[in-house]
Design a protein around this motif. Structure first.
Motif, PDB file in Angstrom:
ATOM      1  N   ALA A 352      -6.949 -30.726 -20.076  1.00 53.44           N
ATOM      2  CA  ALA A 352      -6.676 -31.825 -20.345  1.00 53.44           C
ATOM      3  C   ALA A 352      -7.675 -31.804 -21.533  1.00 53.44           C
ATOM      4  N   SER A 353      -8.865 -32.064 -21.817  1.00 49.55           N
ATOM      5  CA  SER A 353      -9.497 -32.866 -22.980  1.00 49.55           C
ATOM      6  C   SER A 353      -8.949 -31.160 -23.569  1.00 49.55           C
ATOM      7  N   MET A 354      -9.249 -30.289 -23.271  1.00 45.94           N
ATOM      8  CA  MET A 354      -9.336 -28.933 -24.906  1.00 45.94           C
ATOM      9  C   MET A 354      -7.627 -29.798 -25.846  1.00 45.94           C
ATOM     10  N   GLY A 355      -6.389 -29.967 -24.350  1.00 48.40           N
ATOM     11  CA  GLY A 355      -5.675 -29.931 -25.008  1.00 48.40           C
ATOM     12  C   GLY A 355      -5.064 -31.385 -25.655  1.00 48.40           C
ATOM     13  N   ALA A 356      -5.937 -31.568 -25.550  1.00 42.57           N
ATOM     14  CA  ALA A 356      -5.677 -32.692 -26.711  1.00 42.57           C
ATOM     15  C   ALA A 356      -6.720 -33.479 -28.145  1.00 42.57           C
ATOM     16  N   VAL A 357      -6.860 -32.071 -27.505  1.00 46.80           N
ATOM     17  CA  VAL A 357      -8.111 -31.642 -29.277  1.00 46.80           C
ATOM     18  C   VAL A 357      -6.963 -30.955 -29.704  1.00 46.80           C
ATOM     19  N   ALA A 358      -5.996 -30.028 -28.996  1.00 48.40           N
ATOM     20  CA  ALA A 358      -5.346 -29.361 -30.023  1.00 48.40           C
ATOM     21  C   ALA A 358      -4.479 -29.805 -30.037  1.00 48.40           C
ATOM     22  N   ALA A 359      -3.640 -30.893 -29.697  1.00 47.58           N
ATOM     23  CA  ALA A 359      -2.313 -31.935 -29.725  1.00 47.58           C
ATOM     24  C   ALA A 359      -2.762 -32.310 -31.088  1.00 47.58           C
ATOM     25  N   ASN A 360      -3.945 -32.854 -31.088  1.00 47.47           N
ATOM     26  CA  ASN A 360      -4.581 -33.618 -32.564  1.00 47.47           C
ATOM     27  C   ASN A 360      -4.556 -32.374 -33.706  1.00 47.47           C
ATOM     28  N   ARG A 361      -4.562 -31.640 -33.683  1.00 43.45           N
ATOM     29  CA  ARG A 361      -4.941 -30.975 -35.112  1.00 43.45           C
ATOM     30  C   ARG A 361      -3.115 -30.088 -34.789  1.00 43.45           C
ATOM     31  N   ALA A 362      -2.474 -29.788 -33.889  1.00 41.29           N
ATOM     32  CA  ALA A 362      -1.089 -29.079 -33.743  1.00 41.29           C
ATOM     33  C   ALA A 362      -0.584 -29.999 -34.863  1.00 41.29           C
ATOM     34  N   ARG A 363      -0.200 -31.159 -34.148  1.00 40.81           N
ATOM     35  CA  ARG A 363       0.573 -32.692 -35.097  1.00 40.81           C
ATOM     36  C   ARG A 363       0.553 -32.122 -36.412  1.00 40.81           C
TER      37      ARG A 363
END
Length: 387
Positions: A352-363
């Motif tokens: 989930a922590s890795m996913g939060a980083v992914a979401a910020n970049r992808a958005r």
């Protein structure tokens, strides 16, 4: 973006069933309508046609998916009539076979022609290279990634100023975790037979059932994991076989032979990918051939899910190794089993922590709004050059 008065866009795409080119067609049509223009799509039709019309676009149904030369000539005549009747400003082709008809029609009516190179097409002969090059014969070529742009430059010798990279975009309203209701996730749980108290790490492979998507690699990797005593995972294959019943049966048999009926589910077509992402802890994209962009690697990241993907093609641009996911050699069963094991060992919290980083970049990088704005700017550039 302000469009010229009476701007009319005609996009030509084989069908509107499912896929990246089809989704981009819908997104751009919606953006043109929102900017005050008219958006037409010439296509055989498909399940996404209703969305096009709901967004204010218009369907021009014709057999543009056909590669029959006589049908292609007929399509060209139909498109000429449509261009003249609707006073089309730009023709935008998104696939090779329809591009021939669209290019002929655009040239006959002196209408600007744009084409998007959505995939990296193989060419083992001069004839096939000529066939592929139809996408480069207009006013501008749009590449959906730098990987694709480099391929077009190397394969066709296109002048660099004639090709622009516009990454495929994700609808940040549709792919918004805050807007996915618990009932939508619960509906998928019920449809897929996933118990609410199932605490296994859930892994999503979203994509049509075709060999190049790498399902068999994942079955083999899961078999290795189970042999090591790991069974705390559930892998979901979500996608249509689109008539490839033989391949589907091959995948089902491989699952049975490996004794993985409790670890891998084939759930068919999924209309609610945002909810599917939230139901799962991470996504995988084990393609055996390079994806030119790989929307299935970006959508889960936008939803806050890390992704494990084959280390080739556009996914090397959309995934940051060790930060938003992991890149794995294609077709390497041992490497894939190790990568999945790493994710299982990390556990839900770290994922989930890795996913939060992914979401910020992808958005930031891959929004449909950014893709549409860049596409409309490309149209403006073509019209200015013609003027």
């Amino acid at each position: 973006m302000t469009l010229p008065p009476d701007f009319t866009l005609l996009q030509v795409v084989p069908e509107l069933e499912t896929g990246g080119a089809e989704q981009s067609t819908i997104d751009v049509a919606q953006a043109v309508v929102a900017a005050g223009g008219k958006a037409l799509v010439a296509t055989r039709g498909g399940r996404m046609a209703a969305r096009l019309e709901a967004d204010g676009g218009r369907l021009a149904q014709m057999p543009v998916q056909s590669k029959n030369p006589l049908v292609m000539l007929g399509n060209a005549a139909r498109l000429v009539d449509l261009i003249r009747r609707e006073k089309v400003s730009i023709v935008h082709a998104r696939s090779r076979a329809p591009a021939f008809s669209a290019l002929w029609a655009a040239q006959s009516t002196n209408t600007p022609f744009v084409a998007t190179y959505h995939g990296v097409y193989g060419a083992r002969s001069r004839l096939k290279r000529w066939y592929n090059a139809v996408m480069t014969r207009g006013d501008l070529v749009i590449a959906n990634s730098d990987y694709t742009r480099d391929h077009v430059l190397a394969e066709h010798g296109v002048a660099p100023e004639k090709i622009v990279t516009i990454p495929r975009g994700v609808d940040l309203d549709r792919f918004n975790p805050n807007w996915v209701t618990p009932s939508r996730v619960a509906a998928l749980r019920k449809a897929w037979g996933v118990a609410e108290d199932d605490r296994r790490i859930k892994i999503l492979l979203a994509g049509r059932l075709t060999r190049i998507k790498g399902h068999l690699t994942i079955v083999a990797a899961a078999k290795r994991l189970k042999a090591e005593g790991r069974d705390n995972f559930l892998i979901v294959f979500a996608g249509d076989d689109q008539g490839r019943t033989g391949y589907r049966e091959e995948v089902e048999q491989a699952i049975r032979d490996a004794g993985l009926e409790n670890q891998i589910k084939l759930v068919g077509h999924c209309d609610d990918i945002p909810a599917a992402c939230l139901l799962c802890n991470l996504a995988i994209l084990p393609t055996t051939v390079p994806e030119s962009f790989g929307r299935a690697a970006v959508e889960p990241q936008v939803m806050g899910r890390p992704v494990i993907a084959s280390a080739h093609g556009g996914t090397t641009e959309t995934i940051v190794e060790g930060k938003t996911g992991w890149l794995v050699p294609a077709d390497d069963v041992e490497a894939w089993s190790r990568a999945i094991a790493r994710a299982l060992d990390a556990g839900p919290g770290a994922l989930a922590s890795m996913g939060a980083v992914a979401a910020n970049r992808a958005r930031q990088l891959y929004s449909a709004d950014a893709m549409c704005a860049a596409t409309l700017a490309a149209y403006e550039r073509v019209l200015d050059a013609r003027a």
